[in-house]
Write a protein that holds these residues in place. Structure first.
Motif, PDB file in Angstrom:
ATOM      1  N   GLY A   7      -6.194  -3.484  15.250  1.00  0.00           N
ATOM      2  CA  GLY A   7      -5.377  -4.688  15.424  1.00  0.00           C
ATOM      3  C   GLY A   7      -4.015  -4.388  16.015  1.00  0.00           C
ATOM      4  N   ASP A   8      -3.768  -3.133  16.388  1.00  0.00           N
ATOM      5  CA  ASP A   8      -2.480  -2.744  16.976  1.00  0.00           C
ATOM      6  C   ASP A   8      -2.659  -2.396  18.450  1.00  0.00           C
ATOM      7  OD1 ASP A   8      -1.705  -2.700  14.260  1.00  0.00           O
ATOM      8  OD2 ASP A   8      -0.151  -1.231  14.713  1.00  0.00           O
ATOM      9  N   GLY A   9      -1.654  -2.734  19.235  1.00  0.00           N
ATOM     10  CA  GLY A   9      -1.594  -2.256  20.604  1.00  0.00           C
ATOM     11  C   GLY A   9      -0.914  -0.891  20.607  1.00  0.00           C
ATOM     12  N   ASP A  39       7.558   9.637  11.596  1.00  0.00           N
ATOM     13  CA  ASP A  39       7.235   8.227  11.818  1.00  0.00           C
ATOM     14  C   ASP A  39       5.746   8.102  11.535  1.00  0.00           C
ATOM     15  OD1 ASP A  39       6.788   5.683  12.727  1.00  0.00           O
ATOM     16  OD2 ASP A  39       7.217   6.122  14.837  1.00  0.00           O
ATOM     17  N   THR A  40       5.412   7.418  10.435  1.00  0.00           N
ATOM     18  CA  THR A  40       4.028   7.444   9.945  1.00  0.00           C
ATOM     19  C   THR A  40       3.309   6.131  10.226  1.00  0.00           C
ATOM     20  OG1 THR A  40       4.674   6.623   7.756  1.00  0.00           O
ATOM     21  CG2 THR A  40       4.735   9.002   8.085  1.00  0.00           C
ATOM     22  N   TRP A  41       2.292   6.166  11.078  1.00  0.00           N
ATOM     23  CA  TRP A  41       1.489   4.959  11.314  1.00  0.00           C
ATOM     24  C   TRP A  41       0.258   4.966  10.420  1.00  0.00           C
ATOM     25  CZ3 TRP A  41      -3.549   3.851  12.283  1.00  0.00           C
ATOM     26  CH2 TRP A  41      -3.840   2.492  12.543  1.00  0.00           C
ATOM     27  N   TRP A  42       0.077   3.854   9.736  1.00  0.00           N
ATOM     28  CA  TRP A  42      -1.143   3.653   8.952  1.00  0.00           C
ATOM     29  C   TRP A  42      -1.174   2.215   8.497  1.00  0.00           C
ATOM     30  CZ3 TRP A  42      -0.977   3.649   3.224  1.00  0.00           C
ATOM     31  CH2 TRP A  42       0.321   3.798   2.705  1.00  0.00           C
ATOM     32  N   GLN A  43      -2.173   1.854   7.707  1.00  0.00           N
ATOM     33  CA  GLN A  43      -2.364   0.458   7.283  1.00  0.00           C
ATOM     34  C   GLN A  43      -2.930   0.409   5.861  1.00  0.00           C
ATOM     35  OE1 GLN A  43      -5.490  -0.354  10.317  1.00  0.00           O
ATOM     36  NE2 GLN A  43      -4.005  -1.786  11.175  1.00  0.00           N
ATOM     37  N   THR A  44      -2.848  -0.753   5.257  1.00  0.00           N
ATOM     38  CA  THR A  44      -3.500  -0.961   3.967  1.00  0.00           C
ATOM     39  C   THR A  44      -4.956  -0.495   4.064  1.00  0.00           C
ATOM     40  OG1 THR A  44      -2.108  -2.921   3.662  1.00  0.00           O
ATOM     41  CG2 THR A  44      -4.013  -2.725   2.215  1.00  0.00           C
ATOM     42  N   GLY A  98      11.486   9.956   6.430  1.00  0.00           N
ATOM     43  CA  GLY A  98      10.257   9.317   6.893  1.00  0.00           C
ATOM     44  C   GLY A  98      10.471   7.847   7.176  1.00  0.00           C
ATOM     45  N   SER A  99       9.553   7.292   7.969  1.00  0.00           N
ATOM     46  CA  SER A  99       9.619   5.877   8.334  1.00  0.00           C
ATOM     47  C   SER A  99       8.211   5.298   8.326  1.00  0.00           C
ATOM     48  CB  SER A  99      10.238   5.759   9.724  1.00  0.00           C
ATOM     49  OG  SER A  99      10.097   4.446  10.223  1.00  0.00           O
ATOM     50  N   VAL A 100       8.087   4.052   7.893  1.00  0.00           N
ATOM     51  CA  VAL A 100       6.779   3.395   7.855  1.00  0.00           C
ATOM     52  C   VAL A 100       6.910   1.882   7.906  1.00  0.00           C
ATOM     53  CG1 VAL A 100       6.733   3.307   5.308  1.00  0.00           C
ATOM     54  CG2 VAL A 100       4.584   3.142   6.559  1.00  0.00           C
ATOM     55  N   GLY A 101       5.900   1.233   8.446  1.00  0.00           N
ATOM     56  CA  GLY A 101       5.804  -0.222   8.329  1.00  0.00           C
ATOM     57  C   GLY A 101       5.789  -0.957   9.645  1.00  0.00           C
ATOM     58  N   GLU A 102       6.439  -0.404  10.650  1.00  0.00           N
ATOM     59  CA  GLU A 102       6.478  -1.049  11.963  1.00  0.00           C
ATOM     60  C   GLU A 102       6.978   0.002  12.950  1.00  0.00           C
ATOM     61  OE1 GLU A 102       9.901  -3.631  12.612  1.00  0.00           O
ATOM     62  OE2 GLU A 102      10.523  -3.192  10.575  1.00  0.00           O
ATOM     63  N   VAL A 147       0.832  -1.213   0.000  1.00  0.00           N
ATOM     64  CA  VAL A 147       0.000   0.000   0.000  1.00  0.00           C
ATOM     65  C   VAL A 147       0.860   1.254   0.000  1.00  0.00           C
ATOM     66  CG1 VAL A 147      -0.318   0.296   2.503  1.00  0.00           C
ATOM     67  CG2 VAL A 147      -2.149   0.956   0.912  1.00  0.00           C
ATOM     68  N   THR A 148       2.037   1.196   0.605  1.00  0.00           N
ATOM     69  CA  THR A 148       2.902   2.385   0.619  1.00  0.00           C
ATOM     70  C   THR A 148       3.243   2.800  -0.809  1.00  0.00           C
ATOM     71  OG1 THR A 148       3.769   1.637   2.730  1.00  0.00           O
ATOM     72  CG2 THR A 148       4.991   3.376   1.630  1.00  0.00           C
ATOM     73  N   GLY A 149       3.465   1.824  -1.665  1.00  0.00           N
ATOM     74  CA  GLY A 149       3.734   2.131  -3.065  1.00  0.00           C
ATOM     75  C   GLY A 149       2.515   2.724  -3.765  1.00  0.00           C
ATOM     76  N   TRP A 180       2.396   5.772  21.346  1.00  0.00           N
ATOM     77  CA  TRP A 180       3.486   4.850  20.997  1.00  0.00           C
ATOM     78  C   TRP A 180       2.840   3.566  20.495  1.00  0.00           C
ATOM     79  CZ3 TRP A 180       8.861   5.722  22.445  1.00  0.00           C
ATOM     80  CH2 TRP A 180       9.070   6.991  23.012  1.00  0.00           C
ATOM     81  N   LEU A 181       3.126   3.181  19.252  1.00  0.00           N
ATOM     82  CA  LEU A 181       2.570   1.945  18.712  1.00  0.00           C
ATOM     83  C   LEU A 181       3.388   0.762  19.213  1.00  0.00           C
ATOM     84  CD1 LEU A 181       0.114   2.282  17.039  1.00  0.00           C
ATOM     85  CD2 LEU A 181       1.610   4.183  16.499  1.00  0.00           C
ATOM     86  N   LEU A 182       2.682  -0.320  19.554  1.00  0.00           N
ATOM     87  CA  LEU A 182       3.370  -1.453  20.183  1.00  0.00           C
ATOM     88  C   LEU A 182       3.331  -2.731  19.360  1.00  0.00           C
ATOM     89  CD1 LEU A 182       1.998  -0.979  23.801  1.00  0.00           C
ATOM     90  CD2 LEU A 182       4.091  -0.082  22.820  1.00  0.00           C
TER      91      LEU A 182
HETATM   92  C1  WTA Z   1       2.355  -1.649  11.363  1.00  0.00           C
HETATM   93  C2  WTA Z   1       1.724  -0.371   5.960  1.00  0.00           C
HETATM   94  C3  WTA Z   1       4.189   1.240  14.157  1.00  0.00           C
HETATM   95  C4  WTA Z   1       1.104  -1.731  12.211  1.00  0.00           C
HETATM   96  C5  WTA Z   1       1.527   1.134   5.765  1.00  0.00           C
HETATM   97  C6  WTA Z   1      -0.011  -1.742  11.183  1.00  0.00           C
HETATM   98  C7  WTA Z   1       3.396   0.505  12.134  1.00  0.00           C
HETATM   99  C8  WTA Z   1       0.606  -2.520  10.052  1.00  0.00           C
HETATM  100  C9  WTA Z   1       3.789   1.718  11.517  1.00  0.00           C
HETATM  101  C10 WTA Z   1       0.045  -2.153   8.717  1.00  0.00           C
HETATM  102  C11 WTA Z   1       4.451   2.695  12.332  1.00  0.00           C
HETATM  103  C12 WTA Z   1       2.845   0.451  10.039  1.00  0.00           C
HETATM  104  N1  WTA Z   1       4.617   2.410  13.640  1.00  0.00           N
HETATM  105  N2  WTA Z   1       3.595   0.278  13.437  1.00  0.00           N
HETATM  106  N3  WTA Z   1       4.887   3.854  11.844  1.00  0.00           N
HETATM  107  N4  WTA Z   1       3.437   1.648  10.220  1.00  0.00           N
HETATM  108  N5  WTA Z   1       2.820  -0.256  11.178  1.00  0.00           N
HETATM  109  O1  WTA Z   1      -1.091  -2.834   5.990  1.00  0.00           O
HETATM  110  O2  WTA Z   1       1.129  -2.945  12.942  1.00  0.00           O
HETATM  111  O3  WTA Z   1       1.315  -3.282   5.346  1.00  0.00           O
HETATM  112  O4  WTA Z   1      -1.192  -2.361  11.659  1.00  0.00           O
HETATM  113  O5  WTA Z   1       0.496  -0.990   5.933  1.00  0.00           O
HETATM  114  O6  WTA Z   1       2.007  -2.196  10.100  1.00  0.00           O
HETATM  115  O7  WTA Z   1       0.758  -2.781   7.678  1.00  0.00           O
HETATM  116  P1  WTA Z   1       0.349  -2.543   6.176  1.00  0.00           P
END
Ligand code: WTA
Length: 654
Positions: free
Chosen positions: A502-504, A412-417, A385-389, A311-313, A514-516
């Motif tokens: 689905g994230d702690g 530090d970008t939190w998001w999901q598909t 930037g940072s993404v994914g975990e 999804v990032t792409g 703080w994402l866990l």
């Molecule tokens: C995790 C990717 C902490 C998280 C964009 C999420 C993150 C899952 C972060 C989604 C972040 C993604 N900090 N955790 N910055 N970014 N996650 O669908 O667990 O491949 O639920 O999307 O990656 O992964 P997806």
């Protein structure tokens, strides 16, 4: 991540106030929070005005049929027109859209005018095959310009694309093609991986065996290696596309017209087809790309290192940046081909200003050593930037020091598909940064950390992350499975109407988030989501395996690593099953079933698995074994001697 780890992280936490010079020129200011808070819908309406609408919407949000949202109701637009044509119409046709860098060293610079021609030709080609708005097209391509052109050509025609990561197996492609009932597949003869050309079309053919709903396979010639051919079905891209006209009139589609389906792992074996639509998705992709990356069209050189298979792409290589008229680098290959300085060489050559990558890669760069980036001129960079975990503070600090000149903002970008675009993240220039914390929801977004009952937890405590207000780029469902959509995301806090991510997560004492990591059976390996069940089913499909249990164990480079416990079938001796060759065969089998990213780091052959009286595997105990910890509480086990057996078996096996 355990509480102990978190406590350590938060103790180490330092605060970096925004740089004044950066703040003075930033796209976003802290006022945005208050503005969005005052009237969320008016805020999003303003963001939607970044786009060109053929017909303006009548209503911003229709949430009456929750959890199925409609954004910008009645509005009509063409997504590809917004990403390409309008920039040409505005006089920017000569601006480079894509600096493409092939793994072997070949390059292409593509201007917006050229991109428009390519997209129009591809759209004419797809129409000539009889495809009509709403039809699905599967795309499995390496990171070459044709991948982006194909996605945009689909968008232009209202075709729904389903991009399948190039590293996925024939079986994974097959299930995606079948689930979405794709009529056409676009692929390449082969792809470059670490300096070698490896087959792609041959895999596609294997995946499509016996499927008769795919009318055509379009093949881009990338590596020149032999590709098996089915006359009447297969077409070379250059034969089909090159001769088409560069004229194509885009049609405006409803704001809620489906744009793409992207499959992601869930807690069961079957991947979910996450559905995104047009107007709201593009609005949030463009808005976030503008404020989070502080992007200045015509000035910045932006580089997101993701693959279009994720999804990032989609959101931060294709739709967000192109909607914002970015000039961006797209790199085809792996970061250490032909040497470990490849990324920095590219940054230096193209004077990249914004660099967006994943923590797993940052940790890999750390392993390779700081002397590697130090050998290049990285002074063009101004934002990272940072993404994914979750990014661990150590990696964050290294990134800032060795890539960011000790001074650049890191988002530090939190998001999901499922969320489609960035949700929780700092606003560069406005937020004081804390290594390891994604801080707070972006203006326009609302998120909370809650307990089991859905009550917000106090500062300093942890719980589940929920999104308590709809957002424009939210998923509109799971392809063909309404019930699974409700069950997965909306059932847990049904009375409250919260989306369960689905994230702690945890609030620190300032209320920053703080994402866990995941709280379900989804692992995060190098930022890729893989379900434990998916790997377990791959393992038990091997003739020597009777039963399998898989856990994600923490790993210094990949975040989590896959550790599998397998019970051999009767007739296969324990010694034989734990032999080097047998283990290798199993690991290869998983790679073949799902893809190399799902290969277990470690497979342990055990006589029994720890189960509760109701037969549920106690992964917690297996995680203890996988992470070399003392085994936790075993009182709920049906047979408490099992863990001893496992421990003994492992000792004798190793
Ligand atoms: C995790 C990717 C902490 C998280 C964009 C999420 C993150 C899952 C972060 C989604 C972040 C993604 N900090 N955790 N910055 N970014 N996650 O669908 O667990 O491949 O639920 O999307 O990656 O992964 P997806």
């Amino acid at each position: 991540m355990g509480d102990e780890v978190l406590a350590n992280l938060m103790q180490q936490s330092q605060v970096f106030p925004p740089d004044e010079a950066f703040a003075a020129q930033a796209n976003a200011t802290a006022d945005l929070y208050a503005e969005a808070e005052a009237d969320r819908e008016a805020f999003w309406e303003k963001q939607a005005e970044r786009l060109h609408w053929e017909t303006r919407w009548e209503q911003v949000l229709d949430w009456s049929n929750a959890p199925f949202a409609k954004w910008f109701v009645g509005g009509r637009l063409n997504v590809a027109y917004n990403c390409v044509d309008r920039h040409v119409a505005d006089g920017h046709g000569d601006q480079v859209a894509i600096h493409w860098v092939g793994e072997p060293g070949d390059t292409r610079d593509i201007t917006y005018a050229q991109l428009k021609d390519e997209v129009c030709k591809a759209a004419n080609a797809l129409s000539s095959l009889g495809l009509r708005a709403g039809d699905r097209v599967a795309i499995q391509l390496p990171m070459i310009p044709e991948a982006i052109v194909s996605m945009l050509a689909c968008a232009r025609l209202g075709l729904v694309h389903s991009v399948v990561f190039g590293g996925f197996s024939p079986a994974a492609l097959r299930s995606r093609v079948e689930d979405a009932d794709a009529k056409v597949v676009i692929t390449a003869d082969g792809q470059y991986r670490r300096g070698k050309a490896i087959p792609m079309k041959a895999n596609v053919d294997e995946g499509l065996k016996g499927i008769d709903t795919v009318r055509n396979v379009i093949v881009v010639r990338r590596t020149g290696i032999d590709a098996p051919w089915t006359e009447g079905r297969d077409l070379w891209w250059h034969d089909l596309v090159d001769s088409q006209s560069t004229e194509h009139t885009p049609e405006a589609f409803d704001s809620e017209h489906p744009l793409f389906v992207l499959y992601t792992s869930g807690t069961t074996g079957k991947p979910k087809g996450i559905l995104h639509t047009s107007g709201g998705y593009l609005t949030q992709a463009a808005y976030t790309h503008h404020v989070v990356f502080d992007h200045k069209p015509g000035k910045d050189v932006y580089w997101c290192t993701a693959d279009i298979g994720w999804v990032t792409g989609h959101s931060y290589i294709v739709y967000g940046p192109l909607a914002n008229r970015a000039t961006q680098v797209v790199y085809e290959g792996t970061p250490n081909t032909p040497h470990e300085g490849r990324h920095w060489e590219i940054v230096q050559q193209y004077k990249v200003t914004i660099y967006y990558t994943a923590p797993t890669l940052i940790r890999t760069f750390m392993k390779w050593g700081e002397q590697i980036p130090a050998g290049y001129d990285l002074s063009s960079l101004r934002l990272l930037g940072s993404v994914g975990e979750p990014i661990n503070p150590e990696a964050w600090l290294w990134y800032r020091k060795h890539i960011g000149n000790g001074s650049l903002p890191i988002v530090d970008t939190w998001w999901q598909t499922e969320t489609g675009a960035i949700m929780i993240c700092p606003l560069p220039g406005a937020s004081a940064l804390k290594p390891g914390s994604a801080l707070r929801p972006l203006p326009g977004i609302s998120a909370k950390v809650v307990n089991e009952k859905g009550e917000e937890v106090p500062h300093g405590s942890g719980g589940y992350l929920v999104l308590d207000q709809p957002w424009p780029s939210m998923l509109r469902g799971i392809w063909g499975d309404e019930e699974r959509y409700r069950d997965t995301y909306w059932a847990r806090f049904a009375d409250l109407g919260f989306y369960f991510a689905g994230d702690g997560a945890k609030y620190d004492d300032d209320g920053d988030i703080w994402l866990l990591g995941r709280v379900d059976d989804v692992m995060n390996v190098s930022g890729h989501r893989i379900s434990t069940t998916e790997v377990e089913s791959a393992l038990v499909s091997h003739p020597t395996v009777a039963e399998a249990a898989v856990v994600g164990a923490s790993d210094p480079t990949t975040g989590q690593a896959i550790v599998a416990f397998v019970i051999p079938r009767g007739g296969v001796a324990q010694d034989e099953a734990s032999g080097e060759e047998a283990i290798k065969a199993l690991r290869d089998h998983v790679a073949k079933e799902i893809g190399p990213i799902a290969k277990p780091r470690q497979i342990m052959v055990v006589p029994e698995l720890p189960k509760t009286r109701s037969g549920k595997i106690m992964r917690r105990l297996l995680r203890d074994v996988a992470e070399n910890r003392e085994i936790g509480d075993v009182t709920t086990l049906a047979d408490s001697s099992v863990m001893d057996l496992i421990a003994k078996g492992l000792k004798s096996g190793s």
